[in-house]
Design a protein around this motif. Structure first.
Motif, PDB file in Angstrom:
ATOM      1  N   TYR A 171     -16.662   1.135  -2.229  1.00  0.00           N
ATOM      2  CA  TYR A 171     -16.522   0.387  -1.020  1.00  0.00           C
ATOM      3  C   TYR A 171     -16.029  -0.898  -0.988  1.00  0.00           C
ATOM      4  O   TYR A 171     -15.008  -1.118  -0.228  1.00  0.00           O
TER       5      TYR A 171
ATOM      6  N   PHE B 288     -12.055  -0.069  -2.361  1.00  0.00           N
ATOM      7  CA  PHE B 288     -11.361   0.269  -1.407  1.00  0.00           C
ATOM      8  C   PHE B 288     -11.002  -0.766  -0.441  1.00  0.00           C
ATOM      9  O   PHE B 288      -9.868  -0.995   0.016  1.00  0.00           O
ATOM     10  N   HIS B 289     -11.798  -1.554   0.159  1.00  0.00           N
ATOM     11  CA  HIS B 289     -11.483  -2.702   0.933  1.00  0.00           C
ATOM     12  C   HIS B 289     -10.494  -3.898   0.309  1.00  0.00           C
ATOM     13  O   HIS B 289      -9.633  -4.515   0.989  1.00  0.00           O
TER      14      HIS B 289
ATOM     15  N   ASP C 219      -7.075  -2.224   0.293  1.00  0.00           N
ATOM     16  CA  ASP C 219      -6.738  -2.265   1.434  1.00  0.00           C
ATOM     17  C   ASP C 219      -6.028  -3.725   1.978  1.00  0.00           C
ATOM     18  O   ASP C 219      -5.028  -3.931   2.356  1.00  0.00           O
TER      19      ASP C 219
ATOM     20  N   LYS D 134      -6.393   5.293  -0.527  1.00  0.00           N
ATOM     21  CA  LYS D 134      -7.040   6.478   0.252  1.00  0.00           C
ATOM     22  C   LYS D 134      -8.148   7.068  -1.124  1.00  0.00           C
ATOM     23  O   LYS D 134      -8.923   7.655  -0.592  1.00  0.00           O
TER      24      LYS D 134
ATOM     25  N   GLN E   1     -11.258   5.578  -0.844  1.00  0.00           N
ATOM     26  CA  GLN E   1     -11.799   5.942   0.470  1.00  0.00           C
ATOM     27  C   GLN E   1     -12.462   7.279   0.376  1.00  0.00           C
ATOM     28  O   GLN E   1     -13.526   7.751   0.783  1.00  0.00           O
TER      29      GLN E   1
ATOM     30  N   ASN F 147     -15.594   7.155  -1.341  1.00  0.00           N
ATOM     31  CA  ASN F 147     -16.776   6.467  -0.607  1.00  0.00           C
ATOM     32  C   ASN F 147     -17.323   7.369   0.315  1.00  0.00           C
ATOM     33  O   ASN F 147     -18.400   7.425   0.594  1.00  0.00           O
ATOM     34  N   LYS F 148     -16.407   8.219   1.003  1.00  0.00           N
ATOM     35  CA  LYS F 148     -16.960   9.175   1.944  1.00  0.00           C
ATOM     36  C   LYS F 148     -17.620  10.320   1.275  1.00  0.00           C
ATOM     37  O   LYS F 148     -18.422  10.758   2.091  1.00  0.00           O
TER      38      LYS F 148
END
Length: 86
Positions: A34, A37-38, A41, A55, A58, A61-62
């Motif tokens: 998490y 990813f941020h 980004d 991505k 992400q 993470n999902k």
């Protein structure tokens, strides 16, 4: 490079084994993905780069994190009380 990442994302099924988190409890792995990813980004947006490289994190993470946990983190982020460094 972007095509290679996009191909990996399209073929993505689940998180591969990561030996830094060998136990069944994947909470720390979820937290790290998490944050990464941020951070990615934020960095790519600041530099004006392509965020398609982010991505992958992400998708992990999902796949790995419970939706309730991520929504809690997103709420904290919106309120300005998020405990992590991004």
């Amino acid at each position: 490079m972007a095509e290679d990442i996009m191909t990996k994302i399209q073929n993505y099924k689940t998180v591969p084994f990561y030996n830094c988190f060998p136990n069944q409890n994947q909470t720390r792995n979820c937290w790290q993905d998490y944050l990464v990813f941020h951070r990615c980004d934020k960095t790519m947006t600041t530099k004006g780069g392509d965020i398609s490289a982010c991505k992958w994190y992400q998708c992990e993470n999902k796949s790995l994190c419970p939706i309730s946990r991520v929504s809690t983190w997103e709420d904290c982020w919106a309120e300005g009380t998020f405990p992590g460094k991004i």
